[in-house]
Motif scaffolding. Sequence first.
Motif, short mmCIF file in Angstrom:
data_model
loop_
_atom_site.label_atom_id
_atom_site.label_comp_id
_atom_site.label_asym_id
_atom_site.label_seq_id
_atom_site.Cartn_x
_atom_site.Cartn_y
_atom_site.Cartn_z
N ALA A 47 -8.96 0.33 -1.64
CA ALA A 47 -7.69 -0.36 -1.92
C ALA A 47 -7.90 -1.86 -2.04
O ALA A 47 -7.33 -2.50 -2.92
CB ALA A 47 -6.67 -0.04 -0.83
N ARG A 102 -5.09 -3.88 -3.82
CA ARG A 102 -3.89 -3.28 -3.24
C ARG A 102 -3.91 -3.47 -1.73
O ARG A 102 -4.96 -3.69 -1.13
CB ARG A 102 -3.82 -1.80 -3.57
CG ARG A 102 -3.72 -1.52 -5.06
CD ARG A 102 -3.37 -0.10 -5.33
NE ARG A 102 -2.05 0.25 -4.86
CZ ARG A 102 -0.92 0.08 -5.55
NH1 ARG A 102 -0.97 -0.45 -6.75
NH2 ARG A 102 0.23 0.45 -5.07
N ARG A 146 -2.83 5.89 -5.76
CA ARG A 146 -2.42 4.55 -6.18
C ARG A 146 -3.61 3.75 -6.71
O ARG A 146 -3.49 3.04 -7.71
CB ARG A 146 -1.75 3.82 -5.02
CG ARG A 146 -0.41 4.43 -4.67
CD ARG A 146 0.21 3.77 -3.48
NE ARG A 146 1.51 4.37 -3.21
CZ ARG A 146 2.08 4.36 -2.03
NH1 ARG A 146 1.48 3.78 -1.00
NH2 ARG A 146 3.25 4.93 -1.84
N GLN A 164 -4.47 2.66 -10.84
CA GLN A 164 -4.71 1.28 -11.25
C GLN A 164 -6.12 1.09 -11.81
O GLN A 164 -6.32 0.33 -12.75
CB GLN A 164 -4.51 0.36 -10.05
CG GLN A 164 -4.73 -1.10 -10.33
CD GLN A 164 -4.42 -1.94 -9.12
OE1 GLN A 164 -3.49 -1.64 -8.37
NE2 GLN A 164 -5.19 -2.99 -8.91
#
Length: 164
Positions: free
Chosen positions: A92, A97, A126, A130
């Motif tokens: 992440a 993120r 997620r 991306q």
Amino acid sequence: MTYEMQIRGTREGVKVRNVWAVILLPIATLGVYHLVWWYRVNKELMAFGEANGQDLGQNPRNSLLAVFPGVLIVYPAIATYRNGVRRVQSAARIAGREPISGWIALFTFLLAGLALGGYLQLALNRVWGQEAEPRPGHKPPPARDEMSPRLASSERRDSEVGTA
């Protein structure tokens, strides 16, 4: 539903998986799906790390062996889940993120062990949304808002309150 994606700039594949399937399929398959999922997720994280010059795991097979038969000793399973959470947090961060909470992961694991897989998969979905693109010939996952849409009845109720 599963959507096959490809990490940008590589030939390595990742999957955007249904979170509920990750939580419930281990029950239906008596734990077999969880083992397959854990191996594949660690393999995807290793490939994503290599594509970005980061160490997100070296050997997915060892992560799998730590869960089974390592769970018989207890410590290897706990260690691999802890390291898995850290890898998802690092992925992440690489994607820019907000990383998942280690505390929420711990409480999820302690209260409902299978839900930890869903929590990790949600974060990975997620990141993959991306950092990956659909494989040639595959359709992209549907775009989802962070919040659910309002129900029609609540909209009606809100408008009635505003006119009164």
